[in-house]
Design a protein around this motif. Structure first.
Motif, PDB file in Angstrom:
ATOM      1  N   THR A   1      47.851  48.010  72.424  1.00 25.12           N
ATOM      2  CA  THR A   1      46.230  48.048  72.299  1.00 25.12           C
ATOM      3  C   THR A   1      46.044  48.313  70.732  1.00 25.12           C
ATOM      4  N   GLY A   2      45.022  47.533  70.404  1.00 26.28           N
ATOM      5  CA  GLY A   2      44.400  47.929  69.054  1.00 26.28           C
ATOM      6  C   GLY A   2      42.909  48.647  69.134  1.00 26.28           C
ATOM      7  N   ARG A   3      42.485  48.568  70.322  1.00 28.29           N
ATOM      8  CA  ARG A   3      41.209  49.044  70.614  1.00 28.29           C
ATOM      9  C   ARG A   3      41.042  50.559  71.445  1.00 28.29           C
ATOM     10  N   GLY A   4      42.176  50.709  71.579  1.00 31.27           N
ATOM     11  CA  GLY A   4      42.173  52.147  72.457  1.00 31.27           C
ATOM     12  C   GLY A   4      41.920  52.077  73.955  1.00 31.27           C
TER      13      GLY A   4
ATOM     14  N   ALA B   1      54.307  52.807  88.616  1.00 36.13           N
ATOM     15  CA  ALA B   1      55.120  52.407  87.668  1.00 36.13           C
ATOM     16  C   ALA B   1      54.295  52.952  86.375  1.00 36.13           C
ATOM     17  N   PRO B   2      54.868  53.808  85.451  1.00 37.28           N
ATOM     18  CA  PRO B   2      54.108  54.449  84.588  1.00 37.28           C
ATOM     19  C   PRO B   2      53.952  53.695  83.139  1.00 37.28           C
ATOM     20  N   THR B   3      52.939  53.848  82.565  1.00 36.79           N
ATOM     21  CA  THR B   3      52.644  53.087  81.393  1.00 36.79           C
ATOM     22  C   THR B   3      52.989  53.599  79.862  1.00 36.79           C
ATOM     23  N   ILE B   4      53.548  52.553  79.186  1.00 33.15           N
ATOM     24  CA  ILE B   4      53.705  53.259  77.758  1.00 33.15           C
ATOM     25  C   ILE B   4      52.890  52.630  76.924  1.00 33.15           C
ATOM     26  N   LYS B   5      52.043  53.447  76.138  1.00 33.70           N
ATOM     27  CA  LYS B   5      50.886  52.738  75.361  1.00 33.70           C
ATOM     28  C   LYS B   5      51.394  52.516  73.875  1.00 33.70           C
ATOM     29  N   LEU B   6      51.162  51.715  73.210  1.00 31.93           N
ATOM     30  CA  LEU B   6      51.692  51.280  71.861  1.00 31.93           C
ATOM     31  C   LEU B   6      50.404  50.889  71.062  1.00 31.93           C
ATOM     32  N   ALA B   7      50.244  51.790  70.157  1.00 30.23           N
ATOM     33  CA  ALA B   7      49.052  51.640  69.061  1.00 30.23           C
ATOM     34  C   ALA B   7      49.420  50.487  68.165  1.00 30.23           C
ATOM     35  N   THR B   8      48.446  49.711  67.842  1.00 30.80           N
ATOM     36  CA  THR B   8      48.868  48.672  66.683  1.00 30.80           C
ATOM     37  C   THR B   8      48.560  49.147  65.394  1.00 30.80           C
ATOM     38  N   ASN B   9      47.830  50.039  65.167  1.00 31.37           N
ATOM     39  CA  ASN B   9      47.320  50.495  63.918  1.00 31.37           C
ATOM     40  C   ASN B   9      47.305  52.163  63.820  1.00 31.37           C
ATOM     41  N   ASP B  10      47.686  52.511  62.468  1.00 28.85           N
ATOM     42  CA  ASP B  10      47.609  53.832  62.357  1.00 28.85           C
ATOM     43  C   ASP B  10      46.524  54.654  62.486  1.00 28.85           C
ATOM     44  N   ALA B  11      45.371  54.119  62.607  1.00 26.79           N
ATOM     45  CA  ALA B  11      44.034  54.683  62.825  1.00 26.79           C
ATOM     46  C   ALA B  11      44.008  55.167  63.934  1.00 26.79           C
ATOM     47  N   LEU B  12      44.083  54.329  65.002  1.00 27.72           N
ATOM     48  CA  LEU B  12      44.021  54.293  66.258  1.00 27.72           C
ATOM     49  C   LEU B  12      45.084  55.608  66.878  1.00 27.72           C
ATOM     50  N   PHE B  13      46.174  55.315  66.117  1.00 24.77           N
ATOM     51  CA  PHE B  13      47.359  56.427  66.639  1.00 24.77           C
ATOM     52  C   PHE B  13      46.830  57.756  66.320  1.00 24.77           C
ATOM     53  N   ARG B  14      46.194  57.761  65.143  1.00 27.85           N
ATOM     54  CA  ARG B  14      45.640  59.232  64.792  1.00 27.85           C
ATOM     55  C   ARG B  14      44.613  59.576  65.633  1.00 27.85           C
ATOM     56  N   ALA B  15      43.702  58.621  66.017  1.00 25.75           N
ATOM     57  CA  ALA B  15      42.483  58.995  66.754  1.00 25.75           C
ATOM     58  C   ALA B  15      42.755  59.406  68.218  1.00 25.75           C
ATOM     59  N   MET B  16      43.934  58.874  68.840  1.00 26.01           N
ATOM     60  CA  MET B  16      43.980  59.234  70.100  1.00 26.01           C
ATOM     61  C   MET B  16      45.577  59.589  70.540  1.00 26.01           C
ATOM     62  N   PRO B  17      45.770  60.802  69.873  1.00 31.00           N
ATOM     63  CA  PRO B  17      47.178  61.166  69.970  1.00 31.00           C
ATOM     64  C   PRO B  17      47.651  61.683  71.326  1.00 31.00           C
ATOM     65  N   GLU B  18      46.611  62.130  72.361  1.00 30.36           N
ATOM     66  CA  GLU B  18      46.936  62.200  73.663  1.00 30.36           C
ATOM     67  C   GLU B  18      47.118  60.901  74.744  1.00 30.36           C
ATOM     68  N   ASP B  19      46.772  59.795  74.033  1.00 27.80           N
ATOM     69  CA  ASP B  19      46.735  58.423  74.704  1.00 27.80           C
ATOM     70  C   ASP B  19      48.155  57.784  74.385  1.00 27.80           C
TER      71      ASP B  19
END
Length: 283
Positions: free
Chosen positions: A199-202, A210-228
């Motif tokens: 995801t690039g939009r969060g 079945a659990p989901t592994i979330k992959l952030a496409t950009n640094d800003a998103l990863f920093r904004a949603m560290p718990e997701d």
């Protein structure tokens, strides 16, 4: 197969009671299930993307594609889906079909979707969703090219109908809508034990059982949603190789399959993402 309707079961209370009785009936069998060692070749990994952006086709999706190749190399199975979101890029999959019959089945599903959308006043080659546009995508083809990248480069070994049991190993495709909860529900029903969701939009998405592994496409998103977000793929733009990122994704898949909790599990997400494909216009 257990199915019922409120109208045919005596109303709401009677239907709830019937479901409760059925659950009580199968609980002893469920309780006999225990964790045991399994080879990586037993893995069935679902591939999803939602809330894409301009980085999706450059970072997370191709990294997941390389990870998919590694899972297939281990003897496992990956399941690409979301038929409306491969539209325009289906030739990339048809060229990889292991047989003419497999290619023809995918073509049949594409044709079905063209008819389905036309009957509901829609079009398969329409513009991306507003969120995708805000993320930087300009055409549906850009979305499709990025979506197909999740499937890696190995031969297409099978095409499945929605929620059909996935029995062939390797890279497979399941016909589903693009709506993530509906698509993931079909993949899990088909046998997927782990989902990888770029995801690039969060997109705040989780799935059960079945659990989901979330992959952030950009640094800003990863920093904004560290718990997701479980994995940051944005650092690919800063020099991390796609190969190294694929290794990280495979490690996360193996760890999750072995019992490690994902971010969405820690948040308790997944109860509301069970959404079967209902009759009507669902893209």
């Amino acid at each position: 197969m257990f199915g019922l309707t409120i109208q045919g079961t005596g109303g709401t209370r009677a239907t709830i009671a019937a479901i409760r009785d059925k659950v009580a009936e199968i609980l002893p069998e469920v309780n006999r299930a225990t964790r045991s060692d399994c080879p990586a070749s037993a893995l069935k990994v679902a591939l999803q993307c939602g809330g894409s952006d301009g980085f999706s086709g450059l970072t997370a999706n191709p990294a997941l594609g390389l990870a998919s190749d590694r899972i297939v190399g281990l003897g496992g199975t990956v399941i690409l889906s979301e038929t409306p979101e491969i539209y325009g890029a289906e030739q990339l999959l048809l060229r990889r079909a292991a047989s003419p019959e497999i290619a023809e089945k995918l073509i049949d599903r594409i044709r079905w979707w063209e008819d389905y959308t036309a009957m509901n006043g829609g079009s398969m080659d329409n513009n991306p969703s507003p969120g995708n546009k805000q993320g930087g995508l300009t055409t549906i083809l850009e979305k499709s090219l990025g979506a197909v990248a999740k499937g890696g480069s190995t031969p297409l070994t099978a095409v499945y109908d929605y929620a059909e049991p996935v029995t062939e190993a390797g890279f497979t495709f399941m016909d589903t809508p693009g709506y993530d909860p509906v698509s993931a529900t079909g993949q899990i029903a088909g046998g997927a034990q782990v989902l990888c969701f770029t995801t690039g939009r969060g997109s705040a998405f989780g799935s059960k059982p079945a659990p989901t592994i979330k992959l952030a496409t950009n640094d800003a998103l990863f920093r904004a949603m560290p718990e997701d977000m479980d994995i940051n793929c944005g650092d690919v733009m800063l020099g991390v190789s796609l190969s190294d990122k694929a290794d990280q994704i495979v490690d996360a898949i193996l760890a999750t399959a072995s019992g490690a909790a994902t971010k969405s599990e820690a948040l308790g997400l997944g109860d509301n993402e069970f959404v079967p494909w209902q009759i009507g216009a669902v893209m």
